[in-house]
Scaffold this motif. Structure first.
Motif, PDB file in Angstrom:
ATOM      1  N   LYS A 378      -3.838  15.222  -2.439  1.00 28.80           N
ATOM      2  CA  LYS A 378      -2.631  16.042  -2.563  1.00 28.80           C
ATOM      3  C   LYS A 378      -2.061  16.031  -3.973  1.00 28.80           C
ATOM      4  CE  LYS A 378      -1.361  15.549   2.308  1.00 28.80           C
ATOM      5  NZ  LYS A 378      -0.410  14.936   3.282  1.00 28.80           N
ATOM      6  N   LYS A 379      -2.504  15.098  -4.789  1.00 32.83           N
ATOM      7  CA  LYS A 379      -2.042  15.042  -6.173  1.00 32.83           C
ATOM      8  C   LYS A 379      -2.712  16.126  -7.027  1.00 32.83           C
ATOM      9  CE  LYS A 379      -1.150  10.049  -6.067  1.00 32.83           C
ATOM     10  NZ  LYS A 379      -1.513   8.725  -6.629  1.00 32.83           N
ATOM     11  N   VAL A 380      -3.800  16.705  -6.506  1.00 30.04           N
ATOM     12  CA  VAL A 380      -4.513  17.765  -7.234  1.00 30.04           C
ATOM     13  C   VAL A 380      -3.963  19.099  -6.784  1.00 30.04           C
ATOM     14  CG1 VAL A 380      -6.766  18.766  -7.758  1.00 30.04           C
ATOM     15  CG2 VAL A 380      -6.582  16.311  -7.281  1.00 30.04           C
ATOM     16  N   THR A 381      -3.452  19.871  -7.714  1.00 28.41           N
ATOM     17  CA  THR A 381      -2.858  21.161  -7.357  1.00 28.41           C
ATOM     18  C   THR A 381      -3.705  22.349  -7.796  1.00 28.41           C
ATOM     19  OG1 THR A 381      -1.546  21.149  -9.401  1.00 28.41           O
ATOM     20  CG2 THR A 381      -0.524  20.241  -7.414  1.00 28.41           C
ATOM     21  N   LYS A 382      -4.604  22.131  -8.736  1.00 33.09           N
ATOM     22  CA  LYS A 382      -5.495  23.199  -9.153  1.00 33.09           C
ATOM     23  C   LYS A 382      -6.777  22.598  -9.701  1.00 33.09           C
ATOM     24  CE  LYS A 382      -3.751  23.702 -13.910  1.00 33.09           C
ATOM     25  NZ  LYS A 382      -3.228  24.649 -14.913  1.00 33.09           N
ATOM     26  N   ALA A 383      -7.832  23.356  -9.619  1.00 32.29           N
ATOM     27  CA  ALA A 383      -9.111  22.892 -10.139  1.00 32.29           C
ATOM     28  C   ALA A 383      -9.194  23.190 -11.636  1.00 32.29           C
ATOM     29  CB  ALA A 383     -10.262  23.591  -9.411  1.00 32.29           C
ATOM     30  N   GLN A 384      -9.700  22.235 -12.380  1.00 39.05           N
ATOM     31  CA  GLN A 384      -9.937  22.474 -13.802  1.00 39.05           C
ATOM     32  C   GLN A 384     -11.003  23.557 -13.948  1.00 39.05           C
ATOM     33  OE1 GLN A 384     -12.559  19.961 -16.477  1.00 39.05           O
ATOM     34  NE2 GLN A 384     -10.553  19.099 -16.972  1.00 39.05           N
ATOM     35  N   TYR A 385     -10.792  24.492 -14.862  1.00 42.08           N
ATOM     36  CA  TYR A 385     -11.769  25.550 -15.064  1.00 42.08           C
ATOM     37  C   TYR A 385     -13.056  24.967 -15.626  1.00 42.08           C
ATOM     38  CZ  TYR A 385     -14.164  29.635 -16.908  1.00 42.08           C
ATOM     39  OH  TYR A 385     -15.113  30.585 -17.189  1.00 42.08           O
ATOM     40  N   LYS A 386     -14.161  25.301 -14.966  1.00 40.00           N
ATOM     41  CA  LYS A 386     -15.474  24.847 -15.408  1.00 40.00           C
ATOM     42  C   LYS A 386     -16.266  26.058 -15.878  1.00 40.00           C
ATOM     43  CE  LYS A 386     -14.944  20.548 -13.801  1.00 40.00           C
ATOM     44  NZ  LYS A 386     -14.950  19.342 -14.642  1.00 40.00           N
ATOM     45  N   GLY A 387     -16.334  26.247 -17.189  1.00 44.20           N
ATOM     46  CA  GLY A 387     -17.066  27.390 -17.726  1.00 44.20           C
ATOM     47  C   GLY A 387     -18.560  27.152 -17.764  1.00 44.20           C
ATOM     48  N   PRO A 388     -19.337  28.176 -18.116  1.00 43.93           N
ATOM     49  CA  PRO A 388     -20.793  28.040 -18.206  1.00 43.93           C
ATOM     50  C   PRO A 388     -21.191  26.884 -19.113  1.00 43.93           C
ATOM     51  CG  PRO A 388     -20.150  30.341 -18.396  1.00 43.93           C
ATOM     52  CD  PRO A 388     -18.881  29.540 -18.444  1.00 43.93           C
ATOM     53  N   LYS A 389     -22.157  26.122 -18.659  1.00 44.09           N
ATOM     54  CA  LYS A 389     -22.713  24.971 -19.383  1.00 44.09           C
ATOM     55  C   LYS A 389     -21.852  23.715 -19.273  1.00 44.09           C
ATOM     56  CE  LYS A 389     -25.913  27.730 -21.096  1.00 44.09           C
ATOM     57  NZ  LYS A 389     -27.316  27.704 -20.645  1.00 44.09           N
ATOM     58  N   ASP A 390     -20.771  23.765 -18.499  1.00 44.68           N
ATOM     59  CA  ASP A 390     -19.902  22.593 -18.386  1.00 44.68           C
ATOM     60  C   ASP A 390     -20.685  21.378 -17.900  1.00 44.68           C
ATOM     61  OD1 ASP A 390     -16.701  21.847 -17.972  1.00 44.68           O
ATOM     62  OD2 ASP A 390     -18.021  20.767 -16.607  1.00 44.68           O
ATOM     63  N   GLY A 391     -21.427  21.553 -16.806  1.00 38.40           N
ATOM     64  CA  GLY A 391     -22.203  20.448 -16.275  1.00 38.40           C
ATOM     65  C   GLY A 391     -23.267  19.953 -17.236  1.00 38.40           C
ATOM     66  N   GLN A 392     -23.860  20.884 -17.995  1.00 37.18           N
ATOM     67  CA  GLN A 392     -24.888  20.490 -18.962  1.00 37.18           C
ATOM     68  C   GLN A 392     -24.272  19.722 -20.135  1.00 37.18           C
ATOM     69  OE1 GLN A 392     -27.898  23.532 -19.918  1.00 37.18           O
ATOM     70  NE2 GLN A 392     -27.102  24.745 -18.223  1.00 37.18           N
ATOM     71  N   ILE A 393     -23.062  20.085 -20.522  1.00 36.36           N
ATOM     72  CA  ILE A 393     -22.389  19.337 -21.594  1.00 36.36           C
ATOM     73  C   ILE A 393     -22.175  17.892 -21.142  1.00 36.36           C
ATOM     74  CG2 ILE A 393     -20.245  19.088 -22.897  1.00 36.36           C
ATOM     75  CD1 ILE A 393     -20.025  22.152 -22.891  1.00 36.36           C
ATOM     76  N   GLN A 394     -21.743  17.728 -19.909  1.00 37.10           N
ATOM     77  CA  GLN A 394     -21.505  16.384 -19.391  1.00 37.10           C
ATOM     78  C   GLN A 394     -22.806  15.583 -19.324  1.00 37.10           C
ATOM     79  OE1 GLN A 394     -19.222  15.897 -15.641  1.00 37.10           O
ATOM     80  NE2 GLN A 394     -20.908  14.608 -14.957  1.00 37.10           N
ATOM     81  N   GLU A 395     -23.833  16.166 -18.735  1.00 41.91           N
ATOM     82  CA  GLU A 395     -25.062  15.411 -18.486  1.00 41.91           C
ATOM     83  C   GLU A 395     -25.956  15.279 -19.715  1.00 41.91           C
ATOM     84  OE1 GLU A 395     -27.199  16.712 -15.058  1.00 41.91           O
ATOM     85  OE2 GLU A 395     -25.437  16.645 -13.755  1.00 41.91           O
ATOM     86  N   ASN A 396     -26.015  16.324 -20.525  1.00 35.79           N
ATOM     87  CA  ASN A 396     -26.988  16.348 -21.617  1.00 35.79           C
ATOM     88  C   ASN A 396     -26.403  16.115 -23.003  1.00 35.79           C
ATOM     89  OD1 ASN A 396     -28.886  17.033 -19.625  1.00 35.79           O
ATOM     90  ND2 ASN A 396     -28.508  19.218 -19.896  1.00 35.79           N
ATOM     91  N   VAL A 397     -25.063  16.075 -23.090  1.00 38.24           N
ATOM     92  CA  VAL A 397     -24.440  15.900 -24.404  1.00 38.24           C
ATOM     93  C   VAL A 397     -23.560  14.647 -24.430  1.00 38.24           C
ATOM     94  CG1 VAL A 397     -22.936  16.915 -26.150  1.00 38.24           C
ATOM     95  CG2 VAL A 397     -24.529  18.373 -24.883  1.00 38.24           C
ATOM     96  N   THR A 398     -22.471  14.651 -23.656  1.00 38.87           N
ATOM     97  CA  THR A 398     -21.534  13.533 -23.765  1.00 38.87           C
ATOM     98  C   THR A 398     -22.107  12.227 -23.225  1.00 38.87           C
ATOM     99  OG1 THR A 398     -20.425  14.066 -21.669  1.00 38.87           O
ATOM    100  CG2 THR A 398     -19.538  15.058 -23.681  1.00 38.87           C
ATOM    101  N   SER A 399     -22.813  12.286 -22.101  1.00 40.61           N
ATOM    102  CA  SER A 399     -23.361  11.050 -21.530  1.00 40.61           C
ATOM    103  C   SER A 399     -24.370  10.378 -22.458  1.00 40.61           C
ATOM    104  CB  SER A 399     -23.982  11.323 -20.157  1.00 40.61           C
ATOM    105  OG  SER A 399     -22.975  11.651 -19.214  1.00 40.61           O
ATOM    106  N   PRO A 400     -25.351  11.115 -23.030  1.00 38.00           N
ATOM    107  CA  PRO A 400     -26.269  10.474 -23.980  1.00 38.00           C
ATOM    108  C   PRO A 400     -25.561   9.956 -25.228  1.00 38.00           C
ATOM    109  CG  PRO A 400     -27.202  12.522 -23.170  1.00 38.00           C
ATOM    110  CD  PRO A 400     -25.785  12.492 -22.712  1.00 38.00           C
ATOM    111  N   ALA A 401     -24.545  10.675 -25.695  1.00 36.03           N
ATOM    112  CA  ALA A 401     -23.821  10.234 -26.889  1.00 36.03           C
ATOM    113  C   ALA A 401     -23.064   8.938 -26.614  1.00 36.03           C
ATOM    114  CB  ALA A 401     -22.861  11.322 -27.357  1.00 36.03           C
TER     115      ALA A 401
END
Length: 427
Positions: A378-401
């Motif tokens: 209930k503390k979440v009122t809206k979903a953060q916008y996830k644009g194209p490549k969002d998941g790839q940035i997380q998995e292939n960019v920030t996590s390896p860095a």
């Protein structure tokens, strides 16, 4: 990449409110001399659907279901994209994780509009932000929501006691009030024990990013890595903690990470609701009662994870597939999945169910996890916008860095790796 848990709850009430059979209407009547309709359902990690699919078959003599179940979400979604582009090879009902949703919403022409081919009048079934996130910019509903990932914090009570920290859920609230207090407690813990505070910089960073109003991409799909100060602040905080020895330097879902739960390699774990099942499975019965979960979470919580069920246009039986997907995402079915795997339902009636609110988990000290995660959701009122490549940035960019920083790369060089890598993905 998610993984990251009731019999038909109050059957009369839920059938009336959400309809145990609301999404099966007419399928049995479609039985013909041509034999059963064969449907495939593709999922990744744990959705808790094995028994539910058998239940659906038993109630629908003309339906035969095959489940394709794979492991990690990254390879699964890459294969999903490949088969989507090829125009063949996809299941009739294809699961889609919210972190990768943005890579598919701009390909809405390749998905059936569930508001058109599925049962009518279901839009109020879900939390509004969950339902809205499944719609493409042209208004098509490409996915029915399954679970969500409201955030809590898991921690080892025995390891806290060894460091002189409070161990009860109420006592730890001040430690987890903000990220500053969380990392300050981490310094205290590592100095007292010589052990790691958390499992992985990437896991903590992902939770921090999911709390921000704007994530890796702006709503116009431009890159926000450099323009969003919250991202850089989160980077500085988590990499500073890692350089102070707070990270166990483990890659999530790797064999070493799995073993880390059993071996007490870290004391805290960011815990979206689906993570409880992972903790229990990997820590094993020998650590029952040592893990606790609290609704206290730095900066107030958020959502991490959750999935959707889609019906690609490749399906030869889109109506039957949509009916199955609607049935699987009805409150009563998602409650059963929650009990089995810990995947917290996104359906309003399920979240309000007395049975869910009273659900406990003895592995975590008999905490009322249903009530805890319902409050967090209930503390979440809206979903953060996830644009194209969002998941790839997380998995292939920030996590390896972040992993590179854990292995000795300077935080500043690691940040430049993030900026450069994100720019290569989003041009």
């Amino acid at each position: 990449m998610l993984r990251a848990l009731l019999t038909c709850v109050s059957a009369v009430a839920l059938v009336a409110a959400a309809g145990c059979g609301s999404s099966s209407g007419g399928t049995d009547q479609a039985n013909t001399a041509n034999g059963p309709v064969e449907l495939t359902v593709a999922t990744f990690t744990e959705f808790g659907y094995e028994d539910l699919l058998k239940e659906y078959e038993q109630a629908h003599s003309n339906i035969k279901i095959t489940q394709r179940k794979t492991g990690q979400g990254g390879p699964y979604h890459q294969e999903f994209l490949t088969k989507l582009a090829a125009g063949s090879g996809l299941a009739d009902v294809q699961a889609l994780e919210e972190g990768h949703l943005s890579d598919f919403l701009d390909k809405s022409a390749k998905f059936n509009d569930l508001n058109q081919i599925g049962p009518q009048g279901l839009q109020d079934r879900w939390l509004k932000w969950k339902y809205d996130a499944g719609k493409s910019k042209d208004g098509k509903l490409i996915g029915y929501g399954t679970d969500i990932g409201p955030l809590a914090m898991c921690y080892r009570t025995d390891m806290f006691a060894a460091a002189g920290l409070p161990t009860d859920p109420a006592g730890v609230k001040s430690l987890f009030a903000t990220w500053d207090s969380y990392f300050a407690a981490g310094d205290q813990f590592t100095k007292a024990t010589g052990k790691a505070w958390f499992d992985s910089s990437a896991q903590v960073f992902n939770a921090m990013i999911n709390q921000l109003d704007t994530g890796y991409l702006n709503t116009d799909d431009t890159l926000a890595i450099e323009s969003n100060p919250g991202i850089k602040k989160s980077w500085d905080q988590v990499t500073s903690a890692a350089t102070h020895g707070q990270s166990a330097k483990l890659t999530a879902f790797s064999p070493e990470w799995n073993s880390g739960f059993k071996q007490g390699a870290f004391a805290t774990k960011t815990c979206p609701s689906w993570m409880l099942g992972v903790v229990k499975e990997q820590a094993g019965p020998e650590n029952a009662g040592k893990w606790a979960v609290t609704d206290a979470f730095p900066n107030g919580g958020g959502n991490w994870g959750g999935s959707y069920l889609t019906v690609p246009t490749q399906s030869k039986h889109p109506k039957e597939a949509a009916e199955l997907a609607a049935w699987l995402t009805a409150p009563e079915q998602q409650l059963k999945a929650f009990k089995k795997t810990g995947n917290f339902p996104s359906q309003v009636k399920a979240m309000e169910s007395p049975e869910l609110l009273a659900t406990t988990n003895d592995y975590f000290g008999a905490t009322k996890i249903g009530e805890l995660f319902a409050a967090q959701a209930k503390k979440v009122t809206k979903a953060q916008y996830k644009g194209p490549k969002d998941g790839q940035i997380q998995e292939n960019v920030t996590s390896p860095a972040l992993s590179a920083v854990e292995q000795g790369k300077s935080p500043s060089d690691g940040w430049q790796q993030v900026v450069d890598g994100a720019k290569k993905l989003v041009r």
